[in-house]
Design a protein around this motif. Structure first.
Motif, PDB file in Angstrom:
ATOM      1  N   LEU B  44      25.826  42.182  18.963  1.00 11.61           N
ATOM      2  CA  LEU B  44      26.145  42.493  20.421  1.00 11.61           C
ATOM      3  C   LEU B  44      25.553  41.332  21.030  1.00 11.61           C
ATOM      4  O   LEU B  44      24.382  41.004  21.168  1.00 11.61           O
ATOM      5  CB  LEU B  44      25.965  43.783  20.901  1.00 11.61           C
ATOM      6  CG  LEU B  44      26.415  45.003  20.085  1.00 11.61           C
ATOM      7  CD1 LEU B  44      26.317  46.315  21.058  1.00 11.61           C
ATOM      8  CD2 LEU B  44      28.075  44.777  19.940  1.00 11.61           C
ATOM      9  N   ASP B 126      34.296  46.816  16.890  1.00  7.31           N
ATOM     10  CA  ASP B 126      35.895  46.131  17.119  1.00  7.31           C
ATOM     11  C   ASP B 126      36.075  45.082  16.380  1.00  7.31           C
ATOM     12  O   ASP B 126      36.901  44.179  16.537  1.00  7.31           O
ATOM     13  CB  ASP B 126      35.694  45.458  18.760  1.00  7.31           C
ATOM     14  CG  ASP B 126      34.665  44.636  18.725  1.00  7.31           C
ATOM     15  OD1 ASP B 126      33.946  44.195  17.819  1.00  7.31           O
ATOM     16  OD2 ASP B 126      34.194  44.292  19.881  1.00  7.31           O
ATOM     17  N   LYS B 145      41.201  50.441  21.819  1.00  7.29           N
ATOM     18  CA  LYS B 145      40.681  50.039  23.099  1.00  7.29           C
ATOM     19  C   LYS B 145      40.602  50.999  24.089  1.00  7.29           C
ATOM     20  O   LYS B 145      41.691  51.542  24.428  1.00  7.29           O
ATOM     21  CB  LYS B 145      41.307  48.692  23.479  1.00  7.29           C
ATOM     22  CG  LYS B 145      40.909  47.603  22.818  1.00  7.29           C
ATOM     23  CD  LYS B 145      39.432  46.830  23.158  1.00  7.29           C
ATOM     24  CE  LYS B 145      38.942  45.725  22.212  1.00  7.29           C
ATOM     25  NZ  LYS B 145      37.491  45.480  22.214  1.00  7.29           N
ATOM     26  N   GLU B 147      39.187  51.892  28.266  1.00  9.81           N
ATOM     27  CA  GLU B 147      39.074  50.755  29.506  1.00  9.81           C
ATOM     28  C   GLU B 147      37.965  49.932  29.636  1.00  9.81           C
ATOM     29  O   GLU B 147      38.178  48.869  30.104  1.00  9.81           O
ATOM     30  CB  GLU B 147      39.040  51.727  30.637  1.00  9.81           C
ATOM     31  CG  GLU B 147      40.448  52.488  30.980  1.00  9.81           C
ATOM     32  CD  GLU B 147      40.575  52.297  32.603  1.00  9.81           C
ATOM     33  OE1 GLU B 147      40.152  51.571  33.219  1.00  9.81           O
ATOM     34  OE2 GLU B 147      41.158  53.639  33.043  1.00  9.81           O
ATOM     35  N   GLN B 148      36.991  50.124  28.895  1.00  7.51           N
ATOM     36  CA  GLN B 148      35.882  49.280  29.043  1.00  7.51           C
ATOM     37  C   GLN B 148      35.882  48.338  27.701  1.00  7.51           C
ATOM     38  O   GLN B 148      35.264  48.637  26.483  1.00  7.51           O
ATOM     39  CB  GLN B 148      34.498  50.222  28.889  1.00  7.51           C
ATOM     40  CG  GLN B 148      34.480  51.598  30.010  1.00  7.51           C
ATOM     41  CD  GLN B 148      33.968  50.819  31.455  1.00  7.51           C
ATOM     42  OE1 GLN B 148      33.809  49.559  31.641  1.00  7.51           O
ATOM     43  NE2 GLN B 148      34.211  51.487  32.179  1.00  7.51           N
ATOM     44  N   ILE B 149      36.501  47.141  27.923  1.00  4.00           N
ATOM     45  CA  ILE B 149      36.622  46.194  26.637  1.00  4.00           C
ATOM     46  C   ILE B 149      35.404  45.716  26.325  1.00  4.00           C
ATOM     47  O   ILE B 149      35.273  45.184  25.220  1.00  4.00           O
ATOM     48  CB  ILE B 149      37.722  45.172  26.887  1.00  4.00           C
ATOM     49  CG1 ILE B 149      37.305  44.103  28.109  1.00  4.00           C
ATOM     50  CG2 ILE B 149      39.197  45.800  27.340  1.00  4.00           C
ATOM     51  CD1 ILE B 149      37.997  42.909  28.008  1.00  4.00           C
ATOM     52  N   GLU B 150      34.337  45.836  27.242  1.00  2.73           N
ATOM     53  CA  GLU B 150      33.218  44.970  26.955  1.00  2.73           C
ATOM     54  C   GLU B 150      32.158  45.944  26.046  1.00  2.73           C
ATOM     55  O   GLU B 150      31.210  45.813  25.580  1.00  2.73           O
ATOM     56  CB  GLU B 150      32.565  44.408  28.149  1.00  2.73           C
ATOM     57  CG  GLU B 150      32.068  45.596  29.087  1.00  2.73           C
ATOM     58  CD  GLU B 150      32.921  45.991  30.007  1.00  2.73           C
ATOM     59  OE1 GLU B 150      32.470  45.921  31.375  1.00  2.73           O
ATOM     60  OE2 GLU B 150      34.073  45.712  29.925  1.00  2.73           O
ATOM     61  N   MET B 151      32.671  47.200  25.810  1.00  2.29           N
ATOM     62  CA  MET B 151      31.900  48.091  25.247  1.00  2.29           C
ATOM     63  C   MET B 151      32.628  48.369  23.728  1.00  2.29           C
ATOM     64  O   MET B 151      33.722  48.402  23.557  1.00  2.29           O
ATOM     65  CB  MET B 151      32.104  49.496  25.717  1.00  2.29           C
ATOM     66  CG  MET B 151      31.163  49.503  27.107  1.00  2.29           C
ATOM     67  SD  MET B 151      31.022  51.373  27.956  1.00  2.29           S
ATOM     68  CE  MET B 151      30.241  50.762  29.166  1.00  2.29           C
ATOM     69  N   THR B 152      31.693  48.409  22.807  1.00  2.00           N
ATOM     70  CA  THR B 152      32.118  48.822  21.456  1.00  2.00           C
ATOM     71  C   THR B 152      31.150  49.707  20.715  1.00  2.00           C
ATOM     72  O   THR B 152      29.878  49.647  21.102  1.00  2.00           O
ATOM     73  CB  THR B 152      32.509  47.559  20.655  1.00  2.00           C
ATOM     74  OG1 THR B 152      33.298  47.902  19.523  1.00  2.00           O
ATOM     75  CG2 THR B 152      31.368  46.918  20.043  1.00  2.00           C
ATOM     76  N   ASP B 153      31.417  50.193  19.624  1.00  2.00           N
ATOM     77  CA  ASP B 153      30.586  51.073  18.725  1.00  2.00           C
ATOM     78  C   ASP B 153      29.763  50.225  17.856  1.00  2.00           C
ATOM     79  O   ASP B 153      30.218  49.241  17.419  1.00  2.00           O
ATOM     80  CB  ASP B 153      31.042  52.249  18.102  1.00  2.00           C
ATOM     81  CG  ASP B 153      31.748  53.311  18.883  1.00  2.00           C
ATOM     82  OD1 ASP B 153      30.902  53.753  19.840  1.00  2.00           O
ATOM     83  OD2 ASP B 153      32.929  53.441  18.869  1.00  2.00           O
ATOM     84  N   ASP B 182      36.096  40.476  16.296  1.00  2.01           N
ATOM     85  CA  ASP B 182      36.880  40.348  17.257  1.00  2.01           C
ATOM     86  C   ASP B 182      37.305  38.989  17.641  1.00  2.01           C
ATOM     87  O   ASP B 182      38.546  38.747  18.197  1.00  2.01           O
ATOM     88  CB  ASP B 182      36.401  41.372  18.495  1.00  2.01           C
ATOM     89  CG  ASP B 182      35.026  40.738  18.956  1.00  2.01           C
ATOM     90  OD1 ASP B 182      34.446  40.084  18.418  1.00  2.01           O
ATOM     91  OD2 ASP B 182      34.859  40.979  20.263  1.00  2.01           O
ATOM     92  N   ARG B 191      47.624  41.279  20.309  1.00  2.00           N
ATOM     93  CA  ARG B 191      47.130  42.470  21.044  1.00  2.00           C
ATOM     94  C   ARG B 191      48.215  43.268  21.600  1.00  2.00           C
ATOM     95  O   ARG B 191      48.234  44.441  21.758  1.00  2.00           O
ATOM     96  CB  ARG B 191      46.188  41.881  22.129  1.00  2.00           C
ATOM     97  CG  ARG B 191      44.872  41.435  21.823  1.00  2.00           C
ATOM     98  CD  ARG B 191      44.078  42.576  20.950  1.00  2.00           C
ATOM     99  NE  ARG B 191      42.774  41.903  20.675  1.00  2.00           N
ATOM    100  CZ  ARG B 191      41.796  42.448  19.972  1.00  2.00           C
ATOM    101  NH1 ARG B 191      42.270  43.744  19.326  1.00  2.00           N
ATOM    102  NH2 ARG B 191      40.499  42.055  19.733  1.00  2.00           N
TER     103      ARG B 191
END
Lengths: 233, 332
Positions: B44, B126, B145, B147-153, B182, B191
């Motif tokens: 990250l 992602d 995806k 709403e928060q594209i800048e977040m991932t697990d 990604d 996409r």
């Protein structure tokens, strides 16, 4: 060997995905009290912002900018688009201060833009609204109506409103309640240069940011808000 | 008998190059004794030590899958907690040694492991996993995806049952797998409808026919020159695929060429051809004489001569097949 590499894959066969968008709305007070040096510097600030974004390789592709102005009337004078298709507007000051209606249009427009992104499969960062005003609103009823909507979106990290007060003839108490994430900034000098330089840099930072953890507190939008709040001390 | 190969490639993104930061992706590919494993991880960007975290994640995952694959597919057992437990222990140990926060090591994870009968794949975050068959390349696992594209697990995310996608299945009809972070997906996955671009099919088709070294160089070049230009993010990819098996006519040619090289071998061409087929079916990478002897039943002398033969003609059988031998014989 070179022949093998040249024929390996064709560039036109790659996916043509749009760069993740960073929607930014400038929600600007153009009431009569902004006349003179304030509106002149605001116009110059917007020109500088456009130029700065155009010169940044990441922000240029990502920034999706709209401008909402409010006096007695509320207008969307620049719809969302990337910087390449924009020319900076020249704002003129007149009439009263319908701040609540201006914020309402900005929030609705931000949400509509997100719906459009989703419909077209475009990735996006959460919208940022920069509110700039130098006076007291003449539509407090609408302000009271729209603030809970803003606060709810901010708590879900689906929006950030950055409130910027200009000069000393402000409702400071109101400005402090505009956002639950970003502190109120007050500009005394009527010089927007530093502010727009920071804004351009922030858009670039967001545009460049890849994935982050859902569990982290330091995601990009938080970092921008933190930096903003740090600047304000 | 089919022959599998595995490749990996990685490029530092322009954003990290501009900031003087290290590449935060990590990727590994392994092919040995009929087992193929590919793993990728994306550290990250907001984590200071994410590049170390991604390396640890891929290293532990690779080691685990090589050791545990047979047991997992034989008993069909659940393994996600075992794997993630090992990854987290490794992160914890590294963080303790370095005196850093374990959360600064966060990374995503994608992997595929398969032999000729079974495959298992897994994803956290992602990255994207693709599967290649007669109908093209399909998305096998991909993050939905929010709403928060800048977040991932990540491998350190809370409830691993919720965030980790694991699938197991047979290999029938499957000709390849790909894992990617990604950044790479931005160039290879559309996409709008979450489908792979035509370039991904090309990457698998080239794998079938190109020499291993040439393919690796071409993949690196495509990553640097084309794929990473589509994004400012780091890009990594690993894929496994079937190498084209030799055709009967090519085996005939190879046998005839072998006799020319080794006239002292007194067997007839048909026997040589048969042994050559056995030899190739038994061949694994890296080549082991003992393994070939055990699987093929060919005499050690002939195995030695066949290895010499293929070394002499400078082609690794499992990468190249024998289709160029036809041209070689005509030149002779």
């Amino acid at each position: 060997m070179n022949m093998a590499i040249d024929r390996f894959i064709d560039e036109s066969d790659l996916a043509d995905n749009p760069t993740p968008r960073t929607p930014v709305i400038l929600c600007l007070d153009v009431s009569f009290s902004m006349a003179g040096e304030k509106i002149k510097n605001l116009n110059k600030g917007i020109r500088d912002l456009y130029a700065s974004i155009a010169n940044d390789q990441y922000a240029r592709m990502s920034a999706d900018i709209a401008i909402v102005t409010f006096e007695t009337e509320v207008r969307l004078i620049e719809d969302f688009s990337t910087i390449e298709s924009k020319t900076p507007p020249t704002l003129q000051a007149k009439n009263g201060t319908a701040l609540g209606h201006g914020l309402e249009m900005a929030v609705n427009h931000a949400n509509a833009r997100k719906d459009a992104y989703k419909m077209h499969g475009t990735d996006y960062h959460q919208p940022m609204i920069f509110l700039m005003t130098d006076g007291k609103p003449g539509d407090m009823g609408k302000v009271r109506e729209v603030l809970p909507i803003i606060h709810a979106l901010e708590r879900e990290k689906k929006l950030t409103v950055f409130p910027i007060g200009i000069g000393s003839d402000l409702d400071e108490a109101l400005m402090r309640t505009i956002s639950v994430r970003a502190n109120n900034m007050r500009i005394e000098t009527v010089n927007f240069k530093d502010l727009f330089t920071w804004l351009s840099r922030s858009i670039s930072t967001v545009a460049m940011s890849p994935s982050e953890s859902a569990e982290q507190s330091s995601e990009t939008s938080d970092l921008i808000v933190k930096e903003w709040n740090d600047i304000l001390g | 008998m089919v022959y599998w190969t595995a490749h990996a490639s990685i490029v530092t993104g322009s954003a990290h190059l501009a900031d003087g930061m290290p590449c935060q992706d990590a990727v590994r590919a392994h092919q040995s004794n009929g087992l193929s494993v590919i793993v990728s991880a994306d550290g990250l960007s907001s984590c200071d030590n994410a590049h170390f975290g991604a390396e640890i994640t891929t290293k532990v995952t690779m080691r685990y899958l090589i050791g545990a694959f047979d047991g997992i597919v034989r008993t069909n057992r659940q393994f996600r907690h075992e794997l993630i437990g090992m990854i987290r222990s490794a992160h914890q140990a590294y963080a303790a040694r370095q005196g850093i926060d374990i959360l600064s090591l966060q990374s995503t994870l994608t992997f595929v492991a398969h032999d000729s009968h079974h495959h298992i794949l897994g994803r956290i975050g992602d990255g994207v996993i693709g599967m290649y068959d007669a109908n093209g390349v399909h998305v096998a696992s991909m993050e939905r995806k929010t709403e928060q594209i800048e977040m991932t697990d990540t491998v350190l995310s809370g409830n691993i049952d919720d965030v980790m996608d694991i699938r197991m299945g047979p290999m029938e009809g499957i000709s390849g797998f790909v894992v990617m972070t990604d950044g790479t997906a931005h160039a290879l996955v559309r996409r709008s409808d979450n489908t792979f671009s035509d370039a991904m099919v090309s990457l698998f088709k080239r794998l079938e026919t190109m020499r291993r070294e040439d393919y690796h160089a071409a993949l690196d070049d495509a990553m640097k020159r084309l794929i990473c230009k589509k994004t400012s993010d780091d890009c990594s990819i690993a894929l496994t695929g079937i190498v084209q098996a030799p055709k009967p006519r090519e085996l005939d040619c190879a046998a005839r060429l072998y006799i020319r090289f080794f006239p002292q071998d007194t067997n007839r061409g048909t026997v040589i051809r048969k042994d050559m087929k056995r030899f190739m079916d038994a061949l694994v990478f890296p080549a082991s004489t003992d393994h070939i002897k055990r699987v093929s039943g060919i005499s050690p002398d002939r195995i030695y001569r066949m290895i010499l033969f293929f070394e002499r003609i400078k082609w690794l059988v499992r990468d190249q097949g024998l289709h160029r031998l036809v041209m070689t014989e005509r030149r002779d």
